[in-house]
Structures are given as structure tokens and as C-alpha cells.
Design a protein around this motif. Structure first.
Motif, PDB file in Angstrom:
ATOM      1  N   ASP A  78       0.909  -1.286  -0.168  1.00  0.00           N
ATOM      2  CA  ASP A  78       0.055   0.071   0.149  1.00  0.00           C
ATOM      3  C   ASP A  78       0.921   1.130   0.100  1.00  0.00           C
ATOM      4  O   ASP A  78       1.880   1.135   0.834  1.00  0.00           O
ATOM      5  N   GLN A  80       1.096   4.860   1.344  1.00  0.00           N
ATOM      6  CA  GLN A  80       0.583   5.888   2.373  1.00  0.00           C
ATOM      7  C   GLN A  80       1.560   7.297   2.460  1.00  0.00           C
ATOM      8  O   GLN A  80       2.651   6.935   2.931  1.00  0.00           O
ATOM      9  N   GLU A  81       1.092   8.497   2.067  1.00  0.00           N
ATOM     10  CA  GLU A  81       1.618   9.485   2.157  1.00  0.00           C
ATOM     11  C   GLU A  81       3.151   9.371   1.495  1.00  0.00           C
ATOM     12  O   GLU A  81       4.163   9.699   2.246  1.00  0.00           O
ATOM     13  N   GLU A  82       3.152   8.805   0.404  1.00  0.00           N
ATOM     14  CA  GLU A  82       4.660   8.579  -0.447  1.00  0.00           C
ATOM     15  C   GLU A  82       5.445   7.660   0.063  1.00  0.00           C
ATOM     16  O   GLU A  82       6.735   7.498  -0.124  1.00  0.00           O
ATOM     17  N   VAL A  83       4.924   6.783   0.857  1.00  0.00           N
ATOM     18  CA  VAL A  83       5.540   5.625   1.667  1.00  0.00           C
ATOM     19  C   VAL A  83       4.977   4.261   1.376  1.00  0.00           C
ATOM     20  O   VAL A  83       3.770   4.152   1.626  1.00  0.00           O
ATOM     21  N   TYR A  85       4.026   0.556   2.121  1.00  0.00           N
ATOM     22  CA  TYR A  85       3.786  -0.080   3.209  1.00  0.00           C
ATOM     23  C   TYR A  85       3.808  -1.742   3.006  1.00  0.00           C
ATOM     24  O   TYR A  85       3.135  -1.903   1.848  1.00  0.00           O
TER      25      TYR A  85
END
Length: 176
Positions: A78, A80-83, A85
Motif C-alpha cells: 500500500d 500511504q503519504e509517499e511511503v 507499506y
């Protein structure tokens, strides 16, 4: 090839760490080949018993460490905010096994053994390859002759054989 992948091994520079490193070094000097033989395989199978054999061995349990083509399908990815996961853990490092770059700027993402899904390609490979291309372009601006580490592009025949091997492996995995 073993319980653990020898992508990243960190060893503390103390008596215990040097003992582990010497033991591993000695074993690899005795026997280290890219084949299975007597419970050994390259430098990897030697690590299988380390947690029981040596004091102070820590096995990485963070799911975002050493994600690779052979295990990435075990996880939910996934962004999430350019990270990226991996399940609930941020991706720390990815093992780009079999990634090849050619002088024309194209890449082969993996060998015939592993399939790279669109999600994995989009979240993990595409940003990395964009950065590699950017850096190669930057280096080649000053050193146009730079092609160190690039692979020779396979012929159409070689690519066809690799594709057939990939299809064969997918079919035989489904049958068995």
C-alpha cells in the motif's frame, strides 16, 4: 536456498560477532557453490542454525526489510503519504534480485522464476528505476562512455526462451 536470505547481514564488531564471522568465513572457504549439497547452498544455508548456534543473533522481523520477488506476494502493499507499506510496516529495503539494466536504458525486472505484478512494478520498481535512470543520465553527462555494470541485451531468441520458461514454470506450479 535457506531459511534466511543473505541480502544484508550486519555483524557487531565484538568478540561474539567476530566468532560468528570467522565461523561463517571458514565454512565458505571450505565449501561455497551455487548448488545444493549435503545441506549446504552457497553462503546461505550456513545461516539456518545461527539463532540456536550463536548467542546474540537477531533475526529481522520487520516485514519491510528484504522484501524480494520471491516473497513480495505474501504481503499486501500500500502507498500511504509517499511511503510504501508492506502489510503494516514501511518498506525499508527491497532485494532487486535479477534486475538487469541495459545500455539503451531499458531493464529486465526479473528472471523467468518470478513474476512482477503491476502493483509491485508501480509501487517499488518504477520509482527506483526512474531514480537509476536520472542518476545514470547525470553521470553520462560528464562521462558519456559510462556503461559500467550494464548488461548485454539478450537476443530475440534468448528473450523467447526466457518467456517460454516463465510460462512453463507458471503452468507447472499450478499443476503441482
Amino acid at each position: 536456498s535457506g531459511i534466511y536470505n543473505v541480502a544484508i547481514v550486519t555483524i557487531k564488531n565484538d568478540e561474539s560477532g567476530r566468532r560468528v564471522l570467522k565461523w561463517w568465513r571458514d565454512r565458505c572457504i571450505e565449501w561455497c557453490y551455487h548448488r545444493y549439497e549435503d545441506g549446504k547452498f552457497g553462503d546461505q544455508k550456513y545461516l539456518d542454525n545461527w539463532p540456536e548456534q550463536f548467542e546474540g543473533v537477531h533475526v529481522l522481523e520487520h516485514k519491510g526489510g528484504d522484501v524480494a520477488p520471491w516473497n513480495v506476494e505474501n504481503y499486501e502493499l500500500d502507498l500511504q503519504e509517499e511511503v510504501v507499506y508492506v502489510d503494516e510496516d514501511p518498506l525499508i529495503f527491497y532485494h532487486y534480485h535479477s534486475l538487469k539494466m541495459y545500455a539503451d536504458g531499458t531493464f529486465t525486472l526479473s528472471n523467468a522464476t518470478y513474476s512482477i505484478t503491476d502493483v509491485v512494478r508501480r509501487l517499488i520498481y518504477d520509482p527506483y528505476l526512474a531514480e537509476v535512470r536520472r542518476l545514470v543520465t547525470k553521470v553520462q553527462a560528464d562521462h558519456p562512455w559510462f556503461t559500467f555494470g550494464f548488461n548485454k541485451k539478450p537476443s530475440m531468441k534468448d528473450r523467447s526462451v526466457a518467456l517460454l520458461k516463465k510460462i512453463y514454470l507458471k503452468v507447472t506450479r499450478k499443476v503441482t
